[in-house]
Design a protein around this motif. Structure first.
Motif, PDB file in Angstrom:
ATOM      1  N   PHE A 141       1.244  -9.382  -8.381  1.00  0.00           N
ATOM      2  CA  PHE A 141       1.420  -8.377  -7.296  1.00  0.00           C
ATOM      3  C   PHE A 141       2.920  -7.986  -7.214  1.00  0.00           C
ATOM      4  O   PHE A 141       3.200  -7.446  -6.288  1.00  0.00           O
ATOM      5  CB  PHE A 141       0.669  -8.463  -6.046  1.00  0.00           C
ATOM      6  N   GLY A 142       3.649  -8.274  -8.371  1.00  0.00           N
ATOM      7  CA  GLY A 142       5.135  -8.044  -8.124  1.00  0.00           C
ATOM      8  C   GLY A 142       5.346  -6.624  -8.151  1.00  0.00           C
ATOM      9  O   GLY A 142       6.320  -6.010  -7.548  1.00  0.00           O
ATOM     10  N   GLY A 143       4.201  -5.688  -8.343  1.00  0.00           N
ATOM     11  CA  GLY A 143       4.473  -4.367  -8.641  1.00  0.00           C
ATOM     12  C   GLY A 143       3.843  -3.595  -7.014  1.00  0.00           C
ATOM     13  O   GLY A 143       4.127  -2.432  -6.913  1.00  0.00           O
ATOM     14  N   ASN A 144       3.474  -4.439  -6.402  1.00  0.00           N
ATOM     15  CA  ASN A 144       2.869  -3.760  -4.866  1.00  0.00           C
ATOM     16  C   ASN A 144       3.873  -4.303  -3.919  1.00  0.00           C
ATOM     17  O   ASN A 144       4.302  -5.509  -3.774  1.00  0.00           O
ATOM     18  CB  ASN A 144       1.557  -4.283  -4.736  1.00  0.00           C
ATOM     19  N   GLN A 145       4.190  -3.349  -2.985  1.00  0.00           N
ATOM     20  CA  GLN A 145       5.030  -3.869  -1.679  1.00  0.00           C
ATOM     21  C   GLN A 145       4.085  -3.333  -0.712  1.00  0.00           C
ATOM     22  O   GLN A 145       3.216  -2.546  -0.779  1.00  0.00           O
ATOM     23  CB  GLN A 145       6.291  -3.022  -1.574  1.00  0.00           C
ATOM     24  N   CYS A 146       4.207  -4.087   0.488  1.00  0.00           N
ATOM     25  CA  CYS A 146       3.617  -3.733   1.923  1.00  0.00           C
ATOM     26  C   CYS A 146       4.744  -4.081   3.040  1.00  0.00           C
ATOM     27  O   CYS A 146       5.161  -5.471   2.704  1.00  0.00           O
ATOM     28  CB  CYS A 146       2.277  -4.416   2.027  1.00  0.00           C
ATOM     29  N   ARG A 147       4.967  -3.387   3.859  1.00  0.00           N
ATOM     30  CA  ARG A 147       5.815  -3.751   4.850  1.00  0.00           C
ATOM     31  C   ARG A 147       5.038  -3.979   6.127  1.00  0.00           C
ATOM     32  O   ARG A 147       5.775  -4.643   7.112  1.00  0.00           O
ATOM     33  CB  ARG A 147       6.741  -2.288   5.216  1.00  0.00           C
ATOM     34  N   CYS A 148       3.785  -4.060   6.183  1.00  0.00           N
ATOM     35  CA  CYS A 148       3.114  -4.094   7.325  1.00  0.00           C
ATOM     36  C   CYS A 148       2.394  -5.652   7.507  1.00  0.00           C
ATOM     37  O   CYS A 148       2.666  -6.244   8.575  1.00  0.00           O
ATOM     38  CB  CYS A 148       1.735  -3.238   7.665  1.00  0.00           C
ATOM     39  N   THR A 149       1.669  -5.774   6.522  1.00  0.00           N
ATOM     40  CA  THR A 149       0.971  -6.981   6.922  1.00  0.00           C
ATOM     41  C   THR A 149       1.474  -8.476   6.389  1.00  0.00           C
ATOM     42  O   THR A 149       1.053  -9.375   6.963  1.00  0.00           O
ATOM     43  CB  THR A 149      -0.439  -7.047   5.790  1.00  0.00           C
ATOM     44  N   GLY A 150       2.705  -8.501   5.763  1.00  0.00           N
ATOM     45  CA  GLY A 150       2.967 -10.102   5.523  1.00  0.00           C
ATOM     46  C   GLY A 150       2.389 -10.513   4.460  1.00  0.00           C
ATOM     47  O   GLY A 150       2.462 -11.718   4.277  1.00  0.00           O
ATOM     48  N   TYR A 151       1.407  -9.877   3.597  1.00  0.00           N
ATOM     49  CA  TYR A 151       0.750 -10.125   2.595  1.00  0.00           C
ATOM     50  C   TYR A 151      -0.235 -11.088   2.572  1.00  0.00           C
ATOM     51  O   TYR A 151      -1.200 -11.310   1.972  1.00  0.00           O
ATOM     52  CB  TYR A 151       1.815 -10.553   1.708  1.00  0.00           C
ATOM     53  N   ARG A 152      -0.023 -12.138   3.757  1.00  0.00           N
ATOM     54  CA  ARG A 152      -1.031 -13.078   3.672  1.00  0.00           C
ATOM     55  C   ARG A 152      -2.653 -12.721   3.593  1.00  0.00           C
ATOM     56  O   ARG A 152      -3.349 -13.327   2.792  1.00  0.00           O
ATOM     57  CB  ARG A 152      -0.820 -13.843   5.006  1.00  0.00           C
ATOM     58  N   SER A 153      -2.838 -11.698   4.336  1.00  0.00           N
ATOM     59  CA  SER A 153      -4.342 -11.309   4.605  1.00  0.00           C
ATOM     60  C   SER A 153      -4.707 -10.573   3.306  1.00  0.00           C
ATOM     61  O   SER A 153      -5.949 -10.649   2.610  1.00  0.00           O
ATOM     62  CB  SER A 153      -4.522 -10.310   5.622  1.00  0.00           C
ATOM     63  N   ILE A 154      -3.661 -10.082   2.318  1.00  0.00           N
ATOM     64  CA  ILE A 154      -4.263  -9.381   0.962  1.00  0.00           C
ATOM     65  C   ILE A 154      -4.442 -10.588   0.070  1.00  0.00           C
ATOM     66  O   ILE A 154      -5.375 -10.529  -0.445  1.00  0.00           O
ATOM     67  CB  ILE A 154      -2.816  -8.541   0.726  1.00  0.00           C
ATOM     68  N   LEU A 155      -3.570 -11.595   0.112  1.00  0.00           N
ATOM     69  CA  LEU A 155      -3.583 -12.607  -0.828  1.00  0.00           C
ATOM     70  C   LEU A 155      -4.963 -13.292  -0.600  1.00  0.00           C
ATOM     71  O   LEU A 155      -5.765 -13.736  -1.463  1.00  0.00           O
ATOM     72  CB  LEU A 155      -2.610 -13.406  -0.952  1.00  0.00           C
TER      73      LEU A 155
END
Ligand SMILES: Cc1cc2nc3c(=O)[nH]c(=O)nc-3n(C[C@H](O)[C@H](O)[C@H](O)COP(=O)(O)OP(=O)(O)OC[C@H]3O[C@@H](n4cnc5c(N)ncnc54)[C@H](O)[C@@H]3O)c2cc1C
Ligand code: FES
Ligand code: FES
Length: 1258
Positions: A141-155
């Motif tokens: 997911f180097g091509g995806n950014q998210c400013r809200c979640t901090g990514y933990r939940s997505i991963l």
């Protein structure tokens, strides 16, 4: 006339002469097909919100699914593609398992980035036939950014699709596979193999903007086009991703799509490995991996594979070609092409074909060839025996999706007899200067020398040091850093190839490449929940989660385009301070489709962006009139028929200036030195007690921190339309009342004639409190003057340049302490840089943060405002309090260094004993985190390793929550079925306000939450609201909702008494029949709320590569007191997101200004780096302390902002790691050094102050 044919979500479509050369797939999907689930933001491949899946015929005829950035893809490139958008994989009739899983894991907050994540994951699974490991998922997911979640939940959500996940929670993985191959494909298919006509006639299309598009099938076709059209103005289009790297203002006259040219895509083994130059980077990596596995002489290609894994990211690599990459380097020698670096280092050749000849050249020779009328057709990669040793590195400001600040590749040919004497060396660098590539003198120096001798190493370093040329590149880190890192890479390369027995084991850590080695990350979240209270306190996903995951949630820019709609762009000033002379828009207006230019004099009412009638605020102008106060200040508005035209035309407006004869003052240091009259005292708070007398040390220090760009995925956006009585406006705003007033005063029409609707915000973090008025007022003005619908969505570059940021700060202090660090007195002066105008008051928010959790009775502190020649700064997540809490924490660290004490002990002896909640979270953390044991482990690690250093540090907070004023809530019950609608004056910005208010109403009314809905805010029904800010709006709205429910229950009580065992439905029906009003409302006011504080603590452990400045966050333990959480899952998400935003501030995000002109140089995703999925803590443990808050609504506390402050622990840990290295260089262990801002790779390397003489083997 030829057309390009493709399918979207199974439906056939085509494009031809009706499109412009710059119409992208994204434009086509969103505007022509009205598929608004796919978003856009940066339009340069940086953010990933535009990602879609495409199934493309490969060179061998096999059809494979890839993710691509639709913003970079020209619609005319899509021949034979099957395009799948987020709408195409699932919708409200049947959501896709990926959509359901991400929603279930709370992987979406504001939701703007979410469709991009869904489509990346979907493409990955399709591409890999559902056969992926957790590690591969995390790396994708180097091509995806998210400013809200901090990514933990997505991963966590996406890892459930891995084959090696410990407990796949997905009930319907089979269901997922069923979705495969369901799409319509109008070609003859055998499983994944499709027979695609390869040869055929060249397609030629005259485009709407008078360019000509060719789609060719053979190399000869290209020459034929050149013969017909000439070569004066053309471009070969392969992946067309190059425009993301180097922007194209306007395409040339002839565009030749070469992506179907088979000869450019093949590969075969001659003596060399020959790869078609049009091979995508993804396929190149595959080829490298296969070759490395099969052939010993190509085993080194595994290292190139590892390096290419750091180039761009998967969606770019999926279509971007080798030749395209190399040509970028040709066009701009500053471009840090990894392909050029690697190919030149290994001694590859490029085959260049022209009408007259075919030549093989080295990449270095290629740089000076005139490529007009020539094609790169192939790359020849040599086999290398075991005598060759190769290593390469790329120093990146974050883990993925960043071009190199400096990169190096090294190939040494060693004598086969002693494996040490150098027969030849190739030492390559990029990112240093336009011309410096080979370190020829060092290569020569090493010849015939024994590579693994200390004196040879030292000799080579000296030659290299003298020969490296480094230039200042705008927007890049300093030459001093790049040179130091380049020398470090040379040493690192040697540490990589030296036989272990020749190396002192302490130096071995210098060989590690943190960008290529990072363990799989994980997180734990611990909280209590009481099912008796549910739906209150129930951990559940946001009510909008599914529609966000499916692209069904509506944002401002998703409103369908209307007939005759126009687009806006600001014309901005190109000086920092001075007077406007003359404005000449004639060049811009002469472009067909450019409709109007407006300046301040066209405004019918007041030239304002902010109305003075909003409490706390002074009026601020929208468009500069005479005086310019910062570089890129808006001075006019262009209206045009398309967004591209508006932006292009804005650059063509000619403005003359009378520039002030002085350098702009860009930060507080400048002001203090050159114009202290710009400093104003906001408030001085005297000490309550006399100074203590136990003075062991007195410390005087000055510390600076700087801006932070909010980086909302949805930039400032507004759509306005003429209405029956005035204007309809749809805007992304946290403060509708302010915007409503501003539009009314600007247009000089009554507020009642302006219908303002706020659907939701795609990220806000304070950027949309006052600053959203920029687009709203400008957009409304254009609609008013042209009587046409208007859309103003700011591009990322103007969004960064025009809009204010987090306030930079300077702290001057003098502190006296006793021997255990207890403060005897403190003089604390905090200066806040408000920009050119103190418009958005922040100082009052900074004051309560100063004391943080400490006993301030002997503290004198003052907060000052400072004006600079920059845009007026604004609120950013935890405004004021973030800066003051972090500065106070800095003082605690400073004391600890001074006295050489454990910083936690220093903090503990200064704690305010009344803050028992702070002591509680502290004790919990100490218990859970093994602090003492890990401190020893870190010390032991540092002792054993010279080049990797670890740091372990804590930060504590008692975060001040401010009560808010004036929010309206009304609740409507429908008598027919008892369903409920809530309208409230808060704005859903990703914080989960709608979910929490629904949970609250469900809890009080005892009605299932499925019966309750919220509706977007509109000022006709919920007027005069305060802004959604300060982490208190949700509490305020829930408070108002409870009041409404109580009113309703009171009204229903007499009816209830008349019915036996009433259900909700028959109760409200009976009430309706009795004429009882089923609509209730309440206005929350300041008396309804009391201030409270939020306690929290974080312990961060980092690992730092001293040679490159790159780091990992190994583990973070965070404990926060959230009171009785209305929804612990949402609160965990807020904490993860807040911490990660703080993390970015301290580690990767850095704004660079041109000191002479005042222009911001880091105004792209390319050079402003927010953290991405592989930058978050490798082990992130969060615990919510449950502690009913007596003054918070339903016992809750503020959550969304406080944890931002705790990320400063990462900065302290990095400082500790640097200090550990400095000690070995000879600095005293406890010597303080000021980092002043971000602990970037640059700061980490430069502050380590390593001497070249320390680069040794033994
Ligand atoms: C977000 C992002 C991040 C990136 N990060 C990196 C990075 O970290 N490191 C790095 O090295 N690169 C990076 N890149 C650059 C990327 O590798 C290139 O954009 C890509 O390889 C270009 O290939 P393309 O096929 O899309 O070229 P196109 O955009 O199609 O073409 C680019 C240029 O090459 C010319 N051209 C194309 N093919 C040929 C040919 N066969 N012969 C002659 N001329 C030709 C075209 O005329 C055009 O001028 C990044 C790009 C983006 C968008
Ligand atoms: S809009 Fe396409 S990557 Fe940002
Ligand atoms: S949810 Fe990712 S940017 Fe908001």
């Amino acid at each position: 006339m030829d057309r390009i044919t493709f399918s979207v979500n199974g439906e056939p479509y085509s494009a031809g002469s009706e499109v412009d050369s710059d119409e992208t797939l994204n434009d086509f999907l969103r505007i022509r097909l009205n598929l608004r689930g796919t978003k856009y933001m940066c339009k340069e491949g940086g953010c990933g919100v535009c990602i879609v899946a495409v199934t493309i015929p490969d060179a061998d005829g096999r059809r494979t699914t890839y993710s691509i950035d639709s913003c970079l893809t020209t619609i005319l490139s899509c021949q034979d593609w099957e395009i799948i958008t987020v709408e195409g994989i699932g919708n409200r009739q049947r959501y896709h398992p990926i959509q359901r899983t991400l929603a279930k894991y709370n992987g979406s907050q504001c939701g703007y980035c979410t469709p991009g994540w869904i489509m990346s994951m979907y493409s990955l699974l399709e591409n890999r036939d559902y056969d992926v490991t957790e590690y591969e998922i995390e790396n994708s997911f180097g091509g995806n950014q998210c400013r809200c979640t901090g990514y933990r939940s997505i991963l966590d959500a996406f890892k459930t699709f891995a084959k090696d996940t410990p407990k796949p929670s997905l009930d319907d993985i089979e269901d997922l596979k069923l979705c495969k191959n369901k799409r319509n494909c109008n070609k003859s298919c055998e499983e994944d193999w499709c027979v695609v006509p390869r040869r055929g006639k060249v397609k030629k299309i005259y485009l709407r903007d008078h360019k000509t598009w060719y789609r060719v099938n053979e190399i000869n076709d290209i020459f034929q086009v050149w013969r017909n059209e000439g070569t004066d103005s053309y471009m070969l289009v392969d992946g067309n991703t190059g425009r993301g790297a180097i922007h194209i203002f306007e395409f040339p006259r002839v565009l030749i799509d070469i992506s179907a040219v088979y000869e450019l895509k093949i590969h075969y083994l001659d003596q060399n490995l020959i790869i078609g130059a049009g091979t995508t980077l993804t396929n190149t990596m595959k080829i490298f991996k296969n070759m490395a596995e099969i052939y010993e002489e190509f085993s080194y290609l595994q290292k190139l594979y590892d390096h290419l894994d750091l180039v761009a990211h998967i969606p770019v690599r999926n279509v971007g070609s080798i030749a395209g990459n190399l040509m970028l380097k040709q066009r701009d020698m500053r471009f840090q092409s990894d392909l050029f670096l690697l190919l030149e280092a290994i001694g590859a050749f490029l085959t260049i074909v022209s009408a007259e000849s075919t030549v093989d050249v080295t990449p270095q020779e290629f740089l000076s060839i005139d490529m007009r009328g020539k094609i790169i057709t192939a790359i020849k990669i040599p086999p290398l025996s075991n005598n060759y040793k190769f290593a390469s590195f790329k120093v990146m400001p974050r883990s993925q999706n960043a071009v190199a600040q400096v990169h190096g590749a090294f190939l040494y040919e060693l004598d086969p007899n002693d494996h040490e004497t150098v027969k030849s060396a190739r030492i390559l660098y990029g990112g240093l200067s336009k011309t410096f590539t080979h370190a020829y003198r060092t290569e020569l120096f090493l010849k015939d020398k024994k590579l693994f001798e200390n004196d040879v190493l030292q000799g080579a370093l000296k030659v290299l040091h003298d020969e490296i040329i480094v230039e200042e590149f705008p927007g890049m880190l300093s030459p001093e850093f790049r040179k130091k890192a380049a020398l470090g890479l040379f040493y690192k390369g040697l540490l990589n190839i030296i036989p272990a027995e020749l190396l002192n084991v302490r130096y071995a850590s210098g060989a590690v490449d943190l960008r290529k080695y990072r363990p799989l990350s994980k997180g734990t979240e611990v909280y209590d929940t009481n099912p008796v209270l549910w739906p209150l306190n129930e951990p559940m996903p946001k009510v909008e989660a599914l529609i966000q995951c499916a692209g069904e949630a509506l944002y401002v820019n998703d409103l369908p385009t209307q007939r005759k709609e126009v687009y806006c762009a600001f014309v901005t000033a190109k000086i920092a301070t001075g007077e406007i002379g003359h404005i000449d828009p004639s060049d811009a207006l002469s472009i067909p489709g450019v409709l109007a230019f407006y300046s301040a004099k066209d405004i019918p009412g007041k030239n304002i962006l902010i109305s003075g009638r909003v409490p706390l605020y002074d009026p601020q102008i929208l468009l500069a009139e005479d005086r310019i106060t910062y570089f890129d200040q808006p001075i006019g508005i262009i209206a045009a028929e398309t967004e591209v035209l508006a932006n292009r035309a804005a650059d063509l407006v000619r403005v003359t200036y009378k520039k002030d004869n002085k350098k702009p003052l860009l930060d507080i240091r400048d002001v203090k030195m050159f114009d202290p009259s710009r400093i104003t005292l906001y408030k001085a708070t005297p000490a309550e007690k006399e100074p203590g007398v136990d003075v062991h040390s007195v410390i005087r220090e000055s510390e600076n921190i700087f801006w932070q760009y909010h980086y909302t995925m949805e930039t400032q956006s507004c759509v306005t339309r003429p209405s029956e009585e005035g204007i309809d406006a749809y805007s992304a705003s946290q403060y509708p009342d302010m915007m409503h007033l501003a539009i009314s005063e600007l247009l000089n029409i009554e507020q009642s004639r302006i219908n303002l609707v706020i659907p939701r915000c795609g990220g806000a973090y304070g950027a949309k409190i006052t600053r959203s008025s920029y687009t709203a007022t400008a957009c409304a003005l254009v609609t008013y003057l042209l009587n046409r619908p208007c859309r103003f969505v700011m591009d990322i570059q103007p969004n960064i340049r025009v809009i204010g940021k987090r306030l930079p700060c300077n702290l001057d202090y003098e502190v006296a302490v006793n021997s255990i660090g207890e403060i005897q007195y403190l003089h604390y002066n905090l200066y806040q840089d408000v920009g050119y105008k103190d418009n958005d008051p922040v100082a009052f928010l900074a004051v309560p943060g100063v004391k943080n959790c400490y006993d301030k009775s002997r503290w004198n502190y003052s907060v000052f405002s400072v004006t600079t020649d920059t845009t007026s700064n604004t609120y950013a997540r935890s405004p004021g309090s973030f800066e003051s809490v972090c500065m106070t924490e800095h003082i605690m660290e400073r004391i600890a260094y001074e006295l050489d004490l454990d910083p936690l002990q220093v903090r503990m002896c200064n704690l305010n004993s009344e803050y028992t909640d702070v002591r509680d979270v502290l004790e919990t953390l100490l218990e859970d985190s093994d602090y003492e044991k890990r401190k020893m482990e870190v010390a032991d690690f540092n002792l054993k390793n010279r080049w990797l250093k670890r740091g372990l540090r804590v930060a504590i907070m008692s975060w001040p929550g401010t009560p808010l004023v004036d929010f309206h809530i009304y609740i409507t019950v429908y008598h027919g079925d008892g369903s409920i609608v809530i309208k409230h004056g808060g704005v859903e910005i990703g914080q989960g306000i709608n979910t929490k208010v629904i949970q609250t109403v469900g809890f009080i009314l005892k009605v299932p939450i499925s019966k309750i809905k919220t509706k977007p805010l509109d000022v006709a029904s919920v007027p005069n609201n305060f802004s959604t800010v300060a982490s208190r709006t949700t509490q305020a709205i829930c408070f108002g909702a409870i009041k409404c429910c109580q009113l309703l229950l009171d009204r229903l009580a007499p009816v209830r008494d008349t019915i036996k065992d009433p259900t909700w439905e028959n109760l409200v029906q009976a009430a309706f029949e009795q004429g009882i009003n089923l609509q209730v409302s309440y206005q929350v006011n300041s008396n309804d709320q009391e201030p409270h504080r939020t306690a929290g603590i974080a312990l961060s452990e980092v690992e730092l590569d001293i040679l490159t400045g790159e780091s990992h966050i190994r583990r973070v333990d965070l404990v926060e007191d959230v009171g009785t959480s209305v929804n612990p899952e949402i609160d965990i998400g807020q904490i993860q997101g807040a911490f990660t935003m703080g993390l970015g501030y301290w580690t990767t995000e850095q704004l660079i200004y041109d000191k002479e002109t005042g222009q911001i140089l880091t105004d792209r995703t390319w050079n402003y780096h927010i953290p991405q999925a592989k930058d978050i803590p490798i082990d992130f443990r969060i615990k919510l302390r449950k502690n009913h808050n007596p003054v918070g609504t339903l016992g809750s506390r503020s959550v969304a902002e406080p944890a931002t402050c705790l990320a400063v622990s990462v900065a302290f840990a990095l400082k500790a790691a640097i200090a550990a290295s400095r000690e070995e260089t000879g600095f005293p262990r406890n010597q303080w050094f000021n980092v002043d801002g971000t602990y970037s790779v640059e700061a980490n390397v430069l502050h380590s102050q390593v001497r070249l003489e320390e680069f040794l083997y033994r």
